[in-house]
Design an enzyme around this catalytic site. Structure first.
Site, PDB file in Angstrom:
ATOM      1  N   ASN A   1      27.765  79.440  26.391  1.00  0.00           N
ATOM      2  CA  ASN A   1      28.713  78.484  25.824  1.00  0.00           C
ATOM      3  C   ASN A   1      28.395  78.382  24.346  1.00  0.00           C
ATOM      4  O   ASN A   1      27.302  77.971  23.985  1.00  0.00           O
ATOM      5  CB  ASN A   1      28.567  77.117  26.502  1.00  0.00           C
TER       6      ASN A   1
ATOM      7  N   MET B   1      34.836  76.066  23.403  1.00  0.00           N
ATOM      8  CA  MET B   1      34.278  75.353  24.553  1.00  0.00           C
ATOM      9  C   MET B   1      34.266  76.273  25.767  1.00  0.00           C
ATOM     10  O   MET B   1      35.171  77.060  25.962  1.00  0.00           O
ATOM     11  CB  MET B   1      35.141  74.130  24.870  1.00  0.00           C
ATOM     12  N   CYS B   2      33.222  76.201  26.554  1.00  0.00           N
ATOM     13  CA  CYS B   2      33.144  76.901  27.830  1.00  0.00           C
ATOM     14  C   CYS B   2      32.334  76.018  28.763  1.00  0.00           C
ATOM     15  O   CYS B   2      31.722  75.047  28.333  1.00  0.00           O
ATOM     16  CB  CYS B   2      32.431  78.244  27.706  1.00  0.00           C
ATOM     17  N   GLY B   3      32.331  76.371  30.019  1.00  0.00           N
ATOM     18  CA  GLY B   3      31.499  75.652  30.971  1.00  0.00           C
ATOM     19  C   GLY B   3      30.502  76.594  31.624  1.00  0.00           C
ATOM     20  O   GLY B   3      30.833  77.753  31.906  1.00  0.00           O
TER      21      GLY B   3
ATOM     22  N   ARG C   1      36.809  72.850  30.789  1.00  0.00           N
ATOM     23  CA  ARG C   1      36.035  73.415  29.687  1.00  0.00           C
ATOM     24  C   ARG C   1      36.346  74.896  29.485  1.00  0.00           C
ATOM     25  O   ARG C   1      36.018  75.452  28.437  1.00  0.00           O
ATOM     26  CB  ARG C   1      34.527  73.266  29.940  1.00  0.00           C
TER      27      ARG C   1
END
Lengths: 299, 225
Positions: A176, A1-3, A32
């Protein structure tokens, strides 16, 4: 997960508060991506004939004044070095190639985060809140900015593994997702002369776009090729000199939301980042279709 | 009417109320601002109105509650709903109604990819379009699509029934167009009425379902095992 966040200002009056809004969006995406954060901002065009670089030193406390003295003596007596912690924004009348050679020979501990005429890229290991404070994100002014909060899955948590990644002059990428064919693709791109600073999968996506653009593709064509050649999950936001573009993989697992008002256009991983923007309640909001390229350009 | 400002009072204040058995009276939720897990885990028959956009997993596991979101919903809307009703006036992101066993889910706008994935008895009515892989491995229940459907509709479907008014980009493995008989017209008319969608007529829809070739073992393939 990333933002991921991206904000593109349409109403020039809002350019003064670009950083306030981007900082609020990034902070909202902290959960995130609590490992590291970064931002690319487009501002202060240095104009034709000059090059702007954002440099990142491996030293925690680099001697930027000695560096500036050396730059003025050896590269451009009119050069400007603006230090910010272990980063420095450099403007000089020189080519990227000759500056890279000079850096490699004299300052091997310094990496080039970004190059172009408008782009500046800052990134740091640690919480997004620390990054926002340390790098004064809220004070950014400019036409547009991209940001990223990272939760590492494919490679180590370090500043150089953080996003955004430069993909060429005034271009950058935030990602992402995770790519599954990045090792093979990295080898292939290296054989075409593309160099990599880390073993990060997203850097391969950035290197891939750099390669396609060098081959003469426009950004849209480069992204169409990326859909064919990149295997994995991704939502990309790509910063350009005059705007930004968004692409989701054909499966569309990774989230993305886009919004637009008369004053701004924005993208993010989640609506709650967009909710931080003025007038968000009345914005036109939609989810980008998988494998479709969306882009904004300054007219 | 009780009003909860979740930006001040937090999500737990709301969600705890939704499984407090002696609670009565409608609840209005203000300032959701895309937060996650709004109105999750309800076990009581209560009317909940959420004014604004919600993030991930809104109205998950709903039992008995009647939840309306005046806005858009993020991924995982009404996941594993058991009963009650969930209505979103805007769009819903991916996998809305996933694995839901019962109740009625209405998305007045569009639903993104994987709408009704592995649905197990829920009824879903979408006023607009649905994205790719919708009703993937859908077991029972009904999915009504008043707009268009994306790629691979009903891939590996079991006994759920799909009604589509618009275009189907492609059907997935073992999903086929089926005859629209009187009982289907009647069923669809009831579903549209229950969803309070009045601008579409059941006779303009087509029915899709399982060709039943995938989930029955074919003896001709025995040598492969």
């Amino acid at each position: 997960m990333c933002g991921i966040v991206g904000l593109y200002i349409k109403n020039p009056e809002l350019e003064q508060s670009l950083g306030v809004h981007v900082a609020a969006m990034l902070l909202e995406m902290s959960e995130r991506g609590p490992d590291s954060a970064g931002a690319a901002v487009y501002r202060n065009d240095v104009g034709d004939g000059r090059l702007k670089l954002t440099l990142l030193s491996d030293d925690a406390n680099p001697d930027w004044s000695a560096f500036e003295k050396s730059l003025l003596e050896n590269i451009d007596s009119q050069g400007v070095v603006t230090p910010l912690l272990n980063h420095a924004v450099v403007s000089a009348a020189s080519s990227l190639e000759s500056l890279q050679h000079w850096l490699k020979d004299n300052y091997p501990q310094i990496r080039v985060n970004s190059s172009g005429q408008k782009i500046e890229i800052f990134k740091e290991k640690g919480s997004p809140q620390e990054f926002i404070e340390n790098f004064g994100v809220a004070s950014y002014t400019g036409s547009h900015a991209l940001g990223h909060t990272r939760m590492a899955t494919e490679s180590a948590v370090t500043t150089e593994h953080s996003h955004p990644f430069s993909t060429g002059d005034d271009l950058c990428l935030v990602h992402n997702g995770s790519l599954s064919n990045h090792n093979r693709l990295r080898e292939k791109l290296q054989s075409y002369g593309i160099s990599f600073q880390t073993d990060n999968d997203s850097e391969v996506a950035a290197g891939y776009l750099s390669w396609r653009l060098q081959e003469g593709d426009g950004l849209d064509d480069a992204l169409h090729h990326a859909i064919e050649d990149l295997d994995g999950f991704y939502t990309f936001a790509i910063g350009t000199k005059d705007g930004f573009a968004v692409l989701r993989d054909p499966i569309g697992c990774k989230p993305a939301i886009m919004a637009e008002t008369d004053d701004w256009a924005a993208m993010s991983s989640e609506y709650r980042a967009i909710a931080q923007l003025p007038g968000a309640k009345n914005a036109r909001i939609w989810e980008p279709e998988p494998a479709q390229i969306y882009s904004w350009q300054r007219g | 009417m009780q009003t909860i400002d979740v930006s001040v009072e937090g999500i737990r204040t709301l969600n705890q109320l939704l499984h407090t058995e002696d609670h009565t009276g409608a609840i209005e939720v203000q300032n959701p601002n895309g937060r996650h897990s709004i109105a999750v885990g309800a076990t009581i028959p209560v009317d909940v109105t959420v004014n604004g956009h919600v993030g991930y997993y809104c109205a998950g596991m709903n039992q008995h509650a009647n939840i309306q979101v005046n806005g858009n919903a993020g991924p995982g809307l009404a996941e594993n709903m058991m009963s009650g009703q969930v209505r979103v006036t805007g769009d819903a992101s991916q996998y809305c109604g996933a694995t839901a066993h019962g109740g009625l889910l209405v998305v007045q706008g569009n639903a993104a990819a994987r709408c009704g994935i592995s649905m197990k008895g829920v009824d879903i009515v979408v006023g607009g379009n649905v994205g790719h892989m919708s009703a993937f491995m859908a077991q029972t229940g009904r999915l009504v699509i008043c707009g268009d459907a994306g790629d691979a509709l009903g891939d590996s479907i079991y006994e759920a029934r799909i009604y589509v008014k618009g275009l189907v980009k492609s059907t997935g493995a073992d999903c086929e167009l089926k005859e629209m008989r009187d009982e289907h017209l009647e069923e669809l008319t009831q579903l549209l009425a229950a969803a309070n969608i009045t601008e579409h007529s059941a006779k303009d829809f087509r029915r899709y379902g399982s060709a039943r070739k995938l989930y029955h073992f074919n003896i001709d393939n025995a040598n492969a095992y």
